[in-house]
Design an enzyme around this catalytic site. Structure first.
Site, PDB file in Angstrom:
ATOM      1  N   HIS A  16     117.208 -22.009 131.572  1.00 40.64           N
ATOM      2  CA  HIS A  16     116.056 -21.432 131.029  1.00 40.64           C
ATOM      3  C   HIS A  16     115.772 -22.118 129.738  1.00 40.64           C
ATOM      4  CE1 HIS A  16     115.040 -18.558 134.004  1.00 40.64           C
ATOM      5  NE2 HIS A  16     116.529 -18.355 134.188  1.00 40.64           N
ATOM      6  N   GLY A 106     118.287 -21.071 148.657  1.00 40.90           N
ATOM      7  CA  GLY A 106     118.175 -19.800 147.711  1.00 40.90           C
ATOM      8  C   GLY A 106     119.631 -19.221 147.084  1.00 40.90           C
ATOM      9  N   GLY A 108     120.650 -21.092 144.483  1.00 39.52           N
ATOM     10  CA  GLY A 108     120.593 -21.387 143.070  1.00 39.52           C
ATOM     11  C   GLY A 108     121.017 -22.692 142.798  1.00 39.52           C
ATOM     12  N   ASP A 156     115.790 -29.261 137.625  1.00 39.74           N
ATOM     13  CA  ASP A 156     116.348 -29.626 139.019  1.00 39.74           C
ATOM     14  C   ASP A 156     115.936 -30.899 139.408  1.00 39.74           C
ATOM     15  OD1 ASP A 156     116.894 -26.912 138.552  1.00 39.74           O
ATOM     16  OD2 ASP A 156     115.058 -26.267 139.824  1.00 39.74           O
TER      17      ASP A 156
HETATM   18  C1  GLA Z   1     115.275 -22.759 138.027  1.00 37.56           C
HETATM   19  C2  GLA Z   1     114.239 -24.081 137.657  1.00 37.56           C
HETATM   20  C3  GLA Z   1     114.621 -25.020 136.590  1.00 37.56           C
HETATM   21  C4  GLA Z   1     115.129 -24.118 135.548  1.00 37.56           C
HETATM   22  C5  GLA Z   1     116.293 -22.769 136.029  1.00 37.56           C
HETATM   23  C6  GLA Z   1     116.704 -22.296 134.777  1.00 37.56           C
HETATM   24  O1  GLA Z   1     116.242 -23.813 138.791  1.00 37.56           O
HETATM   25  O2  GLA Z   1     113.586 -24.648 138.799  1.00 37.56           O
HETATM   26  O3  GLA Z   1     113.568 -25.520 136.202  1.00 37.56           O
HETATM   27  O4  GLA Z   1     114.419 -23.430 134.721  1.00 37.56           O
HETATM   28  O5  GLA Z   1     115.793 -22.259 136.868  1.00 37.56           O
HETATM   29  O6  GLA Z   1     117.565 -23.009 134.046  1.00 37.56           O
END
Ligand code: GLA
Length: 374
Positions: A16, A106, A108, A156
Protein backbone atom coordinates in the site's frame (compact mmCIF):
# COMPACT_ATOMS: atom_id res chain seq x y z
CA UNK A 1 0.50 -18.78 -32.72
CA UNK A 2 3.37 -17.71 -30.52
CA UNK A 3 3.34 -17.71 -26.74
CA UNK A 4 4.24 -15.10 -24.14
CA UNK A 5 4.29 -15.54 -20.36
CA UNK A 6 4.05 -13.12 -17.44
CA UNK A 7 4.49 -14.00 -13.75
CA UNK A 8 2.61 -13.25 -10.56
CA UNK A 9 4.56 -11.64 -7.73
CA UNK A 10 5.11 -11.47 -4.02
CA UNK A 11 6.17 -8.23 -2.53
CA UNK A 12 8.98 -8.74 -0.02
CA UNK A 13 7.98 -5.46 1.65
CA UNK A 14 6.22 -2.22 0.66
CA UNK A 15 2.47 -2.80 0.82
CA UNK A 16 0.00 0.00 0.00
CA UNK A 17 2.93 2.30 -0.68
CA UNK A 18 2.73 2.30 -4.49
CA UNK A 19 -0.28 4.60 -4.82
CA UNK A 20 1.29 6.86 -2.18
CA UNK A 21 4.27 7.52 -4.49
CA UNK A 22 6.50 5.37 -2.25
CA UNK A 23 8.79 2.35 -2.47
CA UNK A 24 8.19 -1.34 -3.17
CA UNK A 25 10.40 -4.44 -3.31
CA UNK A 26 8.73 -7.34 -5.15
CA UNK A 27 10.03 -10.56 -6.70
CA UNK A 28 8.42 -12.35 -9.66
CA UNK A 29 7.04 -15.82 -8.92
CA UNK A 30 7.81 -18.97 -10.88
CA UNK A 31 4.04 -19.06 -11.60
CA UNK A 32 2.91 -17.51 -14.87
CA UNK A 33 -0.04 -16.74 -17.09
CA UNK A 34 0.55 -17.88 -20.66
CA UNK A 35 -0.87 -15.99 -23.62
CA UNK A 36 -0.74 -17.57 -27.08
CA UNK A 37 -1.57 -14.89 -29.61
CA UNK A 38 -1.86 -14.32 -33.36
CA UNK A 39 -3.04 -11.56 -35.63
CA UNK A 40 -6.57 -11.67 -37.10
CA UNK A 41 -7.55 -9.62 -40.08
CA UNK A 42 -11.31 -9.35 -39.43
CA UNK A 43 -11.35 -6.58 -36.82
CA UNK A 44 -12.31 -8.89 -33.93
CA UNK A 45 -10.71 -9.84 -30.65
CA UNK A 46 -11.31 -13.47 -29.74
CA UNK A 47 -10.38 -14.63 -26.24
CA UNK A 48 -10.43 -18.15 -24.84
CA UNK A 49 -9.08 -19.38 -21.53
CA UNK A 50 -8.16 -22.87 -20.43
CA UNK A 51 -9.70 -22.01 -17.06
CA UNK A 52 -13.03 -21.10 -18.75
CA UNK A 53 -13.41 -23.81 -21.38
CA UNK A 54 -17.10 -23.05 -21.92
CA UNK A 55 -16.74 -19.35 -22.69
CA UNK A 56 -15.41 -17.93 -25.96
CA UNK A 57 -15.48 -14.16 -26.10
CA UNK A 58 -15.63 -12.41 -29.48
CA UNK A 59 -15.77 -8.59 -29.63
CA UNK A 60 -15.10 -6.12 -32.44
CA UNK A 61 -12.04 -3.95 -31.82
CA UNK A 62 -14.27 -0.91 -32.29
CA UNK A 63 -16.84 -2.27 -29.83
CA UNK A 64 -14.58 -2.86 -26.83
CA UNK A 65 -15.78 0.16 -24.83
CA UNK A 66 -19.45 -0.40 -25.62
CA UNK A 67 -19.31 -4.13 -24.77
CA UNK A 68 -17.46 -3.70 -21.46
CA UNK A 69 -20.46 -4.39 -19.25
CA UNK A 70 -21.61 -7.37 -21.33
CA UNK A 71 -18.45 -9.47 -21.39
CA UNK A 72 -17.51 -11.97 -18.62
CA UNK A 73 -15.52 -10.44 -15.76
CA UNK A 74 -12.33 -12.46 -16.38
CA UNK A 75 -12.21 -11.35 -20.03
CA UNK A 76 -12.14 -7.66 -19.06
CA UNK A 77 -8.43 -7.99 -18.26
CA UNK A 78 -7.33 -9.07 -21.76
CA UNK A 79 -9.96 -6.95 -23.52
CA UNK A 80 -8.99 -3.94 -21.38
CA UNK A 81 -5.40 -4.28 -22.54
CA UNK A 82 -6.46 -4.36 -26.20
CA UNK A 83 -8.74 -1.35 -25.59
CA UNK A 84 -5.88 0.57 -24.00
CA UNK A 85 -3.51 -0.10 -26.92
CA UNK A 86 -6.24 1.13 -29.27
CA UNK A 87 -6.93 4.19 -27.09
CA UNK A 88 -3.24 5.06 -27.34
CA UNK A 89 -3.46 5.07 -31.13
CA UNK A 90 -1.96 1.66 -31.97
CA UNK A 91 -3.59 0.03 -34.99
CA UNK A 92 -4.94 -3.39 -33.98
CA UNK A 93 -6.83 -5.02 -36.81
CA UNK A 94 -7.87 -8.05 -34.75
CA UNK A 95 -6.22 -10.65 -32.54
CA UNK A 96 -6.70 -14.17 -31.21
CA UNK A 97 -5.75 -14.66 -27.55
CA UNK A 98 -5.60 -18.07 -25.83
CA UNK A 99 -4.92 -17.87 -22.11
CA UNK A 100 -3.76 -20.36 -19.52
CA UNK A 101 -3.06 -19.26 -15.97
CA UNK A 102 -1.09 -21.03 -13.24
CA UNK A 103 -1.12 -18.15 -10.75
CA UNK A 104 -3.72 -18.91 -8.05
CA UNK A 105 -6.63 -16.46 -8.43
CA UNK A 106 -7.50 -14.20 -5.50
CA UNK A 107 -4.46 -15.36 -3.51
CA UNK A 108 -2.83 -11.92 -3.37
CA UNK A 109 -0.19 -13.13 -5.82
CA UNK A 110 -1.23 -10.84 -8.68
CA UNK A 111 -2.89 -13.27 -11.02
CA UNK A 112 -4.68 -10.32 -12.59
CA UNK A 113 -1.49 -8.37 -13.38
CA UNK A 114 0.09 -11.57 -14.71
CA UNK A 115 -2.89 -11.89 -17.05
CA UNK A 116 -2.86 -8.26 -18.22
CA UNK A 117 0.92 -8.23 -18.60
CA UNK A 118 1.00 -11.48 -20.61
CA UNK A 119 -1.51 -9.98 -23.04
CA UNK A 120 0.27 -6.60 -23.06
CA UNK A 121 3.66 -8.08 -23.93
CA UNK A 122 2.10 -10.23 -26.66
CA UNK A 123 0.34 -7.22 -28.19
CA UNK A 124 3.53 -5.17 -28.05
CA UNK A 125 5.44 -7.78 -30.03
CA UNK A 126 2.62 -8.23 -32.55
CA UNK A 127 1.50 -4.62 -33.05
CA UNK A 128 3.58 -2.00 -31.25
CA UNK A 129 7.26 -2.97 -30.91
CA UNK A 130 8.39 0.55 -29.97
CA UNK A 131 6.37 0.62 -26.73
CA UNK A 132 8.76 0.80 -23.75
CA UNK A 133 8.50 -1.35 -20.64
CA UNK A 134 7.27 1.63 -18.69
CA UNK A 135 4.49 2.34 -21.18
CA UNK A 136 3.58 -1.34 -21.13
CA UNK A 137 3.23 -1.20 -17.34
CA UNK A 138 1.00 1.86 -17.74
CA UNK A 139 -1.10 0.08 -20.37
CA UNK A 140 -1.62 -2.96 -18.12
CA UNK A 141 -2.43 -0.78 -15.16
CA UNK A 142 -4.85 1.40 -17.14
CA UNK A 143 -6.63 -1.76 -18.33
CA UNK A 144 -7.21 -2.79 -14.71
CA UNK A 145 -8.07 0.70 -13.48
CA UNK A 146 -10.35 1.79 -16.30
CA UNK A 147 -11.73 -1.32 -18.00
CA UNK A 148 -11.91 -3.73 -15.05
CA UNK A 149 -12.54 -1.01 -12.49
CA UNK A 150 -9.91 -2.01 -9.89
CA UNK A 151 -8.13 1.15 -8.69
CA UNK A 152 -4.71 -0.48 -8.16
CA UNK A 153 -1.29 1.16 -8.10
CA UNK A 154 1.50 -0.07 -10.39
CA UNK A 155 3.33 -2.48 -8.08
CA UNK A 156 1.97 -5.66 -9.64
CA UNK A 157 2.42 -4.70 -13.29
CA UNK A 158 5.95 -3.38 -12.65
CA UNK A 159 6.90 -6.59 -10.90
CA UNK A 160 5.48 -8.76 -13.66
CA UNK A 161 7.25 -6.83 -16.44
CA UNK A 162 10.51 -5.76 -14.82
CA UNK A 163 11.58 -8.39 -12.28
CA UNK A 164 14.56 -10.58 -13.13
CA UNK A 165 15.49 -14.06 -11.91
CA UNK A 166 17.54 -14.10 -8.71
CA UNK A 167 16.68 -10.50 -7.80
CA UNK A 168 14.22 -8.39 -5.88
CA UNK A 169 13.12 -5.25 -7.74
CA UNK A 170 13.52 -2.05 -5.76
CA UNK A 171 11.24 0.56 -7.26
CA UNK A 172 10.87 4.20 -6.33
CA UNK A 173 7.36 4.58 -7.68
CA UNK A 174 7.31 8.38 -7.85
CA UNK A 175 10.55 8.62 -9.77
CA UNK A 176 9.60 5.71 -11.98
CA UNK A 177 6.24 7.22 -12.90
CA UNK A 178 7.81 10.64 -13.54
CA UNK A 179 10.87 9.58 -15.51
CA UNK A 180 10.96 9.47 -19.29
CA UNK A 181 13.53 6.73 -19.22
CA UNK A 182 12.44 3.38 -17.82
CA UNK A 183 16.07 2.58 -17.16
CA UNK A 184 16.65 5.63 -14.99
CA UNK A 185 17.82 5.09 -11.40
CA UNK A 186 14.21 4.79 -10.25
CA UNK A 187 14.67 1.04 -10.12
CA UNK A 188 17.36 -1.37 -9.08
CA UNK A 189 17.74 -5.16 -9.27
CA UNK A 190 18.99 -6.32 -5.87
CA UNK A 191 20.38 -9.88 -5.62
CA UNK A 192 18.08 -12.02 -3.46
CA UNK A 193 19.74 -15.37 -3.02
CA UNK A 194 18.10 -17.22 -0.15
CA UNK A 195 19.50 -20.66 -1.01
CA UNK A 196 23.05 -19.48 -0.35
CA UNK A 197 22.04 -18.76 3.24
CA UNK A 198 20.06 -21.97 3.72
CA UNK A 199 16.78 -20.03 3.61
CA UNK A 200 13.46 -20.44 1.83
CA UNK A 201 10.53 -18.16 1.15
CA UNK A 202 7.33 -19.99 1.97
CA UNK A 203 3.98 -18.81 0.58
CA UNK A 204 0.91 -19.72 2.64
CA UNK A 205 -2.29 -19.19 0.64
CA UNK A 206 -5.15 -18.95 3.13
CA UNK A 207 -7.62 -19.85 0.38
CA UNK A 208 -9.75 -16.88 1.38
CA UNK A 209 -9.95 -14.91 -1.87
CA UNK A 210 -9.96 -11.14 -2.13
CA UNK A 211 -11.15 -8.73 -4.82
CA UNK A 212 -9.76 -5.27 -5.47
CA UNK A 213 -12.89 -4.15 -7.23
CA UNK A 214 -14.55 -4.34 -3.78
CA UNK A 215 -14.68 -1.24 -1.62
CA UNK A 216 -11.94 -1.83 1.00
CA UNK A 217 -8.98 -1.14 -1.25
CA UNK A 218 -10.49 2.02 -2.75
CA UNK A 219 -11.42 3.24 0.72
CA UNK A 220 -7.78 2.87 1.89
CA UNK A 221 -6.59 4.86 -1.12
CA UNK A 222 -9.08 7.62 -0.37
CA UNK A 223 -8.01 7.70 3.29
CA UNK A 224 -4.35 8.04 2.29
CA UNK A 225 -5.20 10.90 -0.05
CA UNK A 226 -7.23 12.61 2.68
CA UNK A 227 -4.34 12.26 5.14
CA UNK A 228 -1.87 13.73 2.61
CA UNK A 229 -4.28 16.62 1.95
CA UNK A 230 -4.56 17.37 5.69
CA UNK A 231 -0.78 17.50 5.90
CA UNK A 232 -0.55 19.69 2.80
CA UNK A 233 1.76 17.30 0.90
CA UNK A 234 1.28 15.84 -2.59
CA UNK A 235 1.49 12.25 -1.28
CA UNK A 236 2.30 10.39 1.95
CA UNK A 237 5.69 9.60 0.41
CA UNK A 238 6.60 13.17 1.34
CA UNK A 239 6.22 12.51 5.08
CA UNK A 240 9.38 11.11 6.61
CA UNK A 241 8.63 11.12 10.32
CA UNK A 242 5.81 9.63 12.33
CA UNK A 243 5.87 12.72 14.58
CA UNK A 244 4.61 14.83 11.65
CA UNK A 245 1.40 12.78 11.70
CA UNK A 246 0.27 14.31 15.00
CA UNK A 247 -1.28 17.08 12.92
CA UNK A 248 -3.89 14.64 11.61
CA UNK A 249 -6.80 14.91 14.00
CA UNK A 250 -8.71 11.81 12.94
CA UNK A 251 -7.38 8.63 14.56
CA UNK A 252 -8.19 6.35 11.63
CA UNK A 253 -6.55 8.62 9.05
CA UNK A 254 -3.51 9.03 11.32
CA UNK A 255 -3.07 5.26 11.60
CA UNK A 256 -3.49 4.74 7.86
CA UNK A 257 -0.80 7.36 7.25
CA UNK A 258 1.44 5.85 9.93
CA UNK A 259 1.38 2.53 8.11
CA UNK A 260 2.51 4.16 4.87
CA UNK A 261 5.26 6.22 6.51
CA UNK A 262 6.67 3.28 8.51
CA UNK A 263 6.27 0.89 5.57
CA UNK A 264 8.31 3.14 3.27
CA UNK A 265 11.03 3.19 5.93
CA UNK A 266 10.87 -0.61 6.12
CA UNK A 267 11.36 -0.92 2.35
CA UNK A 268 14.43 1.31 2.48
CA UNK A 269 15.83 -0.62 5.39
CA UNK A 270 15.24 -4.08 3.83
CA UNK A 271 16.71 -2.87 0.50
CA UNK A 272 19.77 -1.57 2.32
CA UNK A 273 20.34 -4.85 4.11
CA UNK A 274 19.93 -6.96 0.97
CA UNK A 275 22.10 -4.61 -1.08
CA UNK A 276 24.92 -5.00 1.45
CA UNK A 277 24.89 -8.77 0.92
CA UNK A 278 24.09 -9.34 4.62
CA UNK A 279 22.41 -12.53 5.84
CA UNK A 280 18.72 -12.09 4.81
CA UNK A 281 17.66 -13.43 8.23
CA UNK A 282 18.16 -9.82 9.34
CA UNK A 283 15.10 -8.72 7.35
CA UNK A 284 12.79 -11.20 9.13
CA UNK A 285 11.75 -8.97 12.04
CA UNK A 286 11.10 -6.09 9.62
CA UNK A 287 8.68 -8.30 7.66
CA UNK A 288 6.88 -9.22 10.89
CA UNK A 289 6.63 -5.51 11.84
CA UNK A 290 5.15 -4.87 8.40
CA UNK A 291 2.44 -7.43 9.14
CA UNK A 292 1.59 -5.81 12.47
CA UNK A 293 1.31 -2.44 10.75
CA UNK A 294 -1.02 -3.79 8.04
CA UNK A 295 -3.08 -5.51 10.75
CA UNK A 296 -3.30 -2.71 13.33
CA UNK A 297 -2.80 0.57 11.47
CA UNK A 298 -3.98 -0.19 7.94
CA UNK A 299 -6.53 -2.85 9.01
CA UNK A 300 -6.39 -4.95 5.85
CA UNK A 301 -5.48 -8.27 7.47
CA UNK A 302 -7.88 -11.09 8.35
CA UNK A 303 -7.97 -13.65 11.19
CA UNK A 304 -6.63 -16.33 8.79
CA UNK A 305 -3.74 -14.12 7.59
CA UNK A 306 -2.91 -13.26 11.22
CA UNK A 307 -3.04 -16.93 12.21
CA UNK A 308 -0.71 -17.91 9.36
CA UNK A 309 1.83 -15.18 10.15
CA UNK A 310 1.73 -15.82 13.94
CA UNK A 311 1.95 -19.59 13.64
CA UNK A 312 4.86 -19.34 11.20
CA UNK A 313 6.87 -17.06 13.49
CA UNK A 314 6.01 -19.15 16.57
CA UNK A 315 7.31 -22.23 14.73
CA UNK A 316 10.66 -20.59 13.99
CA UNK A 317 10.19 -18.47 10.85
CA UNK A 318 12.51 -15.44 10.92
CA UNK A 319 9.62 -13.24 9.83
CA UNK A 320 6.20 -13.45 8.22
CA UNK A 321 3.70 -11.05 6.71
CA UNK A 322 0.59 -10.88 4.58
CA UNK A 323 1.25 -9.82 0.98
CA UNK A 324 -0.75 -7.85 -1.56
CA UNK A 325 -3.79 -5.70 -0.96
CA UNK A 326 -5.16 -7.77 1.94
CA UNK A 327 -8.71 -8.75 2.97
CA UNK A 328 -7.66 -12.32 2.16
CA UNK A 329 -4.91 -13.94 0.12
CA UNK A 330 -1.46 -15.10 1.20
CA UNK A 331 1.29 -14.78 3.79
CA UNK A 332 5.02 -15.10 3.11
CA UNK A 333 7.39 -16.51 5.71
CA UNK A 334 11.18 -16.46 5.68
CA UNK A 335 12.34 -19.83 7.01
CA UNK A 336 15.47 -21.91 7.45
CA UNK A 337 15.28 -24.63 4.82
CA UNK A 338 15.39 -27.36 7.43
CA UNK A 339 12.44 -25.79 9.30
CA UNK A 340 10.11 -25.36 6.33
CA UNK A 341 8.21 -28.61 6.95
CA UNK A 342 7.81 -27.82 10.65
CA UNK A 343 6.50 -24.33 9.85
CA UNK A 344 4.02 -25.75 7.32
CA UNK A 345 2.83 -28.31 9.89
CA UNK A 346 2.44 -25.64 12.56
CA UNK A 347 0.38 -23.40 10.26
CA UNK A 348 -1.82 -26.35 9.22
CA UNK A 349 -2.44 -27.23 12.87
CA UNK A 350 -3.30 -23.66 13.75
CA UNK A 351 -5.75 -23.51 10.84
CA UNK A 352 -7.35 -26.81 11.83
CA UNK A 353 -7.74 -25.64 15.44
CA UNK A 354 -9.32 -22.37 14.29
CA UNK A 355 -11.69 -24.16 11.91
CA UNK A 356 -10.15 -22.59 8.76
CA UNK A 357 -9.86 -24.61 5.55
CA UNK A 358 -6.46 -26.20 4.98
CA UNK A 359 -4.07 -23.63 3.51
CA UNK A 360 -2.06 -24.23 0.35
CA UNK A 361 1.69 -23.83 0.84
CA UNK A 362 4.61 -23.67 -1.59
CA UNK A 363 8.19 -22.46 -1.68
CA UNK A 364 9.11 -19.75 -4.19
CA UNK A 365 12.22 -17.97 -5.40
CA UNK A 366 12.77 -14.88 -7.54
CA UNK A 367 11.90 -15.77 -11.14
CA UNK A 368 12.05 -13.96 -14.49
CA UNK A 369 9.68 -11.20 -15.57
CA UNK A 370 7.40 -11.32 -18.64
CA UNK A 371 8.94 -12.66 -21.85
CA UNK A 372 8.25 -14.53 -25.08
CA UNK A 373 8.29 -18.24 -24.36
CA UNK A 374 8.83 -19.80 -27.77
C1 GLA B 1 -2.70 -4.70 -4.79
C2 GLA B 1 -2.58 -3.59 -5.84
C3 GLA B 1 -1.18 -2.98 -5.82
C4 GLA B 1 -0.76 -2.59 -4.41
C5 GLA B 1 -1.02 -3.74 -3.43
C6 GLA B 1 -0.75 -3.35 -2.01
O1 GLA B 1 -1.90 -5.78 -5.14
O2 GLA B 1 -2.83 -4.12 -7.11
O3 GLA B 1 -1.13 -1.86 -6.69
O4 GLA B 1 -1.39 -1.40 -4.00
O5 GLA B 1 -2.35 -4.21 -3.52
O6 GLA B 1 0.60 -3.10 -1.84
Amino acid sequence: MRTWVAPGRVNIIGEHTDYNDGYVLPIALPLVVECAASVRADGNVRVVSRQRPDETVLVGVGELAAQRDRVPGWSRYPLGVVAEFVRRGHAIGGVDLALDGAVPIGAGLSSSAALSCAVAIALRDLFAPTVTDRELIEVARAAENDYVGAPTGLLDQSASIMCTAGHALFLDVRRFAASDDANAVAHEQIPFDLARFGLELLVIDTGQPHEHVDGGYAERRAQCEAAAAQLGVPALRDVDSVAALDRISDDVLRRRARHVVTENARVLSVAKRLRSGADPRAIGPILTEGHASLRDDFEVSTPALDAAADAAVAAGAHGARMVGGGFGGSVIALVDREHTDAVVAAVRNRFADAGFAEPRTFVVGPAAGAHRAD
